[in-house]
Write an enzyme that holds these catalytic residues in place. Structure first.
Site, PDB file in Angstrom:
ATOM      1  N   ILE A 126       0.907  -1.151   0.000  1.00 37.30           N
ATOM      2  CA  ILE A 126       0.000   0.000   0.000  1.00 37.30           C
ATOM      3  C   ILE A 126       0.948   1.202   0.000  1.00 37.30           C
ATOM      4  O   ILE A 126       1.515   1.555   1.035  1.00 37.30           O
ATOM      5  CB  ILE A 126      -0.942   0.024   1.218  1.00 37.30           C
ATOM      6  CG1 ILE A 126      -1.835  -1.207   1.230  1.00 37.30           C
ATOM      7  CG2 ILE A 126      -1.781   1.309   1.203  1.00 37.30           C
ATOM      8  CD1 ILE A 126      -2.715  -1.340   2.461  1.00 37.30           C
ATOM      9  N   PRO A 127       1.189   1.793  -1.167  1.00 39.95           N
ATOM     10  CA  PRO A 127       2.294   2.738  -1.338  1.00 39.95           C
ATOM     11  C   PRO A 127       2.012   4.163  -0.841  1.00 39.95           C
ATOM     12  O   PRO A 127       1.946   5.114  -1.630  1.00 39.95           O
ATOM     13  CB  PRO A 127       2.535   2.705  -2.848  1.00 39.95           C
ATOM     14  CG  PRO A 127       1.180   2.431  -3.411  1.00 39.95           C
ATOM     15  CD  PRO A 127       0.518   1.500  -2.432  1.00 39.95           C
ATOM     16  N   CYS A 128       1.898   4.317   0.453  1.00 42.92           N
ATOM     17  CA  CYS A 128       1.654   5.650   1.011  1.00 42.92           C
ATOM     18  C   CYS A 128       2.847   6.583   0.767  1.00 42.92           C
ATOM     19  O   CYS A 128       2.685   7.803   0.820  1.00 42.92           O
ATOM     20  CB  CYS A 128       1.310   5.558   2.496  1.00 42.92           C
ATOM     21  SG  CYS A 128       2.524   4.688   3.468  1.00 42.92           S
ATOM     22  N   HIS A 129       4.007   6.015   0.465  1.00 46.35           N
ATOM     23  CA  HIS A 129       5.177   6.859   0.171  1.00 46.35           C
ATOM     24  C   HIS A 129       4.982   7.665  -1.116  1.00 46.35           C
ATOM     25  O   HIS A 129       5.689   8.644  -1.332  1.00 46.35           O
ATOM     26  CB  HIS A 129       6.447   6.001   0.085  1.00 46.35           C
ATOM     27  CG  HIS A 129       6.424   4.990  -1.016  1.00 46.35           C
ATOM     28  ND1 HIS A 129       5.780   3.771  -0.890  1.00 46.35           N
ATOM     29  CD2 HIS A 129       6.935   5.017  -2.268  1.00 46.35           C
ATOM     30  CE1 HIS A 129       5.925   3.084  -2.012  1.00 46.35           C
ATOM     31  NE2 HIS A 129       6.619   3.825  -2.868  1.00 46.35           N
TER      32      HIS A 129
END
Length: 170
Positions: A126-129
């Site tokens: 889950i690429p919150c970056h």
């Protein structure tokens, strides 16, 4: 990126943590999942999932490989909606918090978007970056802003071209 801890349940990955100290990461995991027991396993589905994440980060697998990994995350309905939107952001692309808010149909929810990103336990998958401030600065990241910048650089390097921010006219 430092050390990485990947934890899972029979249903999927429940945590991907970054850090510099294995013991500290394990303690953080046990604190966050207080009712769980932690056991080390090798040659299991979790090993395969971990290998896929490492190969993606080492640029030996496409992002589509990790989008297919099962995840077992708990959150509010709002968090789930945000996390699903984040999974739509391609590598090499960043969205602002307001871009995410518009994408989920809640254009004034930037602070709530930031909180959902901070509550994400499954980094990279889950690429919150990939969510940055309006001015393009990386902003905060649960695992440190330096790691966020490195993740973005890894993904930018593998991107065929520098892609623009999300088209908010959708």
């Amino acid at each position: 990126l430092g050390r990485m801890l990947i934890a899972g349940t029979p249903r999927g990955i429940c945590a991907i943590y970054f850090g510099d100290d294995d013991v500290a990461m394990e303690q953080a995991l046990l604190k966050e999942y207080a009712a769980a027991s932690a056991e080390r396993h090798e040659n299991t589905a979790l090993s395969d999932w971990a290998r896929a994440v490492v190969q993606y980060l080492d640029q030996r697998q496409p992002y589509s490989t990790i989008t297919k990994l099962p995840i077992d995350v708990q959150g509010t309905a709002f968090q789930a909606m945000v996390w699903q939107a984040l999974r739509q952001i391609p590598p090499g692309v960043t969205w602002s918090y307001s871009d995410v808010a518009k994408a989920i149909g809640q254009p004034t929810a930037m602070r709530a978007i930031a909180n959902a990103c901070g509550a994400n336990r499954v980094s990279v998958v889950i690429p919150c970056h990939r969510v940055v401030r309006e001015d393009g600065q990386t902003g905060g990241y649960r695992w440190g802003s330096a790691r966020k910048a490195k993740l973005l650089a890894v993904e930018s390097d593998r991107s065929p071209s520098r892609l623009p921010l999300m088209d908010t006219q959708r």
